[in-house]
Motif scaffolding. Structure first.
Motif, PDB file in Angstrom:
ATOM      1  N   GLN A 137       2.470  -2.333   1.438  1.00 23.75           N
ATOM      2  CA  GLN A 137       1.749  -1.151   0.959  1.00 23.75           C
ATOM      3  C   GLN A 137       0.393  -0.949   1.627  1.00 23.75           C
ATOM      4  O   GLN A 137       0.040   0.183   1.977  1.00 23.75           O
ATOM      5  N   ILE A 138      -0.367  -2.004   1.824  1.00 25.97           N
ATOM      6  CA  ILE A 138      -1.711  -1.835   2.388  1.00 25.97           C
ATOM      7  C   ILE A 138      -1.666  -1.314   3.826  1.00 25.97           C
ATOM      8  O   ILE A 138      -2.312  -0.303   4.141  1.00 25.97           O
ATOM      9  N   TYR A 151       2.985  -6.156  -1.563  1.00 24.76           N
ATOM     10  CA  TYR A 151       1.619  -6.451  -1.142  1.00 24.76           C
ATOM     11  C   TYR A 151       1.493  -6.363   0.375  1.00 24.76           C
ATOM     12  O   TYR A 151       0.543  -5.797   0.911  1.00 24.76           O
ATOM     13  N   ILE A 152       2.473  -6.945   1.079  1.00 25.41           N
ATOM     14  CA  ILE A 152       2.420  -7.005   2.536  1.00 25.41           C
ATOM     15  C   ILE A 152       2.631  -5.631   3.162  1.00 25.41           C
ATOM     16  O   ILE A 152       2.056  -5.304   4.201  1.00 25.41           O
ATOM     17  N   LYS A 168      -8.282  -7.548   2.925  1.00 23.38           N
ATOM     18  CA  LYS A 168      -7.765  -7.711   1.568  1.00 23.38           C
ATOM     19  C   LYS A 168      -6.359  -8.301   1.604  1.00 23.38           C
ATOM     20  O   LYS A 168      -6.013  -9.177   0.796  1.00 23.38           O
ATOM     21  N   LEU A 169      -5.537  -7.826   2.552  1.00 22.79           N
ATOM     22  CA  LEU A 169      -4.175  -8.333   2.671  1.00 22.79           C
ATOM     23  C   LEU A 169      -4.185  -9.821   3.009  1.00 22.79           C
ATOM     24  O   LEU A 169      -3.409 -10.602   2.438  1.00 22.79           O
TER      25      LEU A 169
END
Length: 310
Positions: A297-298, A294-295, A2-3
């Motif tokens: 948190q996942i 985004y980078i 997803k990332l």
């Protein structure tokens, strides 16, 4: 995976905007996000679950105080140190948007209470209006500190009605209708992960393909230090909220574990959508902390799940 898809979408969006003049912003993207990301999560919210709010009122109150008081104060403190109105605003917006599209995945993965998780998800969506109000107040009271103008420009309060209508009211009404169409509900529920992934890819591509997003290139050329400042600020923010949540919640309780996940994860896609409304007010630097979120948190959530709950 997803990332990687999110990074590809952002690169493709910026490339498209660079060579084909970019998109012009439309509020329809909010409706798209509301119907594809928020609406399916509301299927599992039942009126009968309101009793859980009363049953766990202490936990609910604690989570609300952490998510809408403690975390914004942490973001405010870090933001003021950055010296950038836009970076501070982006970080503050992240702090007032709890949970996110993947929060239920982490709740299920850690054997937490999913019913409580969905209640928190619903409450946080309903409190988006409060989040917008808090961002507006942030702009009013910090603009002088950063020597920036806020009230004289088009500010976030002008867009609050549209965001609430498109992201909350319509998705909730549609979810109540779809519930009665059993084949459609089952199809959406079965494909929810796929729908979410495609939706996030398209939203990120569109938002980074906007004409306004091309200012990121100018930011890199004239203020490259804000890139590194944003990265450090976001890392510090996630580290601080993890430590706070780790101390505040009893992770032996499935209910408190659900609340824990709603505190350490942020609704990044929603933050990206809302920030696009307000880059004209806070500056394009507002997008940078959200990009780094985004980078960060996942992988951050994967590590927490792997080493704390397995």
């Amino acid at each position: 995976m997803k990332l990687i898809s999110i990074i590809i979408a952002a690169i493709l969006g910026l490339t498209y905007g660079q060579y084909y003049y970019g998109f012009i912003f439309s509020q329809k993207i909010c409706l798209f996000a509301g119907l594809t990301l928020i609406m399916p999560t509301l299927f599992n919210v039942k009126v009968s679950d309101i009793s859980l709010v009363l049953e766990h009122k202490g936990l609910m109150l604690k989570a609300i105080l952490i998510n809408y008081l403690a975390l914004p104060l942490i973001a405010l403190g870090i933001g003021l140190l950055t010296g950038s109105f836009g970076v501070a605003a982006g970080l503050f917006l992240l702090s007032v948007l709890s949970g996110g599209g993947m929060v239920m995945h982490w709740i299920k993965n850690s054997n937490s209470d999913t019913s409580i998780g969905f209640i928190f998800l619903f409450i946080n969506i309903m409190l988006v209006s409060l989040s917008l109000l808090m961002l507006h107040i942030f702009g009013i009271y910090t603009s002088d500190y950063f020597d920036e103008s806020y009230l004289s420009s088009s500010n976030i309060s002008n867009f609050a009605k549209a965001v609430i209508y498109l992201l909350i009211i319509i998705p909730f009404i549609v979810s109540r209708v779809v519930i009665f169409i059993k084949p459609l509900k089952e199809f959406i529920s079965a494909k929810q992960g796929f729908i979410s992934s495609i939706s996030i890819f398209l939203i990120v591509f569109y938002l980074f393909g906007l004409q306004s997003s091309q200012s990121l290139f100018e930011l890199y050329d004239f203020e490259p230090e804000l890139i590194y400042i944003s990265l450090f600020a976001v890392l510090t923010f996630y580290g601080a909220i993890f430590l706070l949540a780790r101390v505040a919640y009893n992770l032996d309780s499935p209910q408190e574990r659900a609340a824990f996940w709603h505190s350490i994860t942020r609704y990044i896609t929603l933050a990206l959508v809302i920030s696009t409304f307000s880059t004209g007010t806070f500056g394009v630097a507002m997008l940078v902390p959200i990009m780094f979120a985004y980078i960060i948190q996942i992988p951050f959530a994967i590590l927490v799940d792997k080493y704390m709950f397995k």
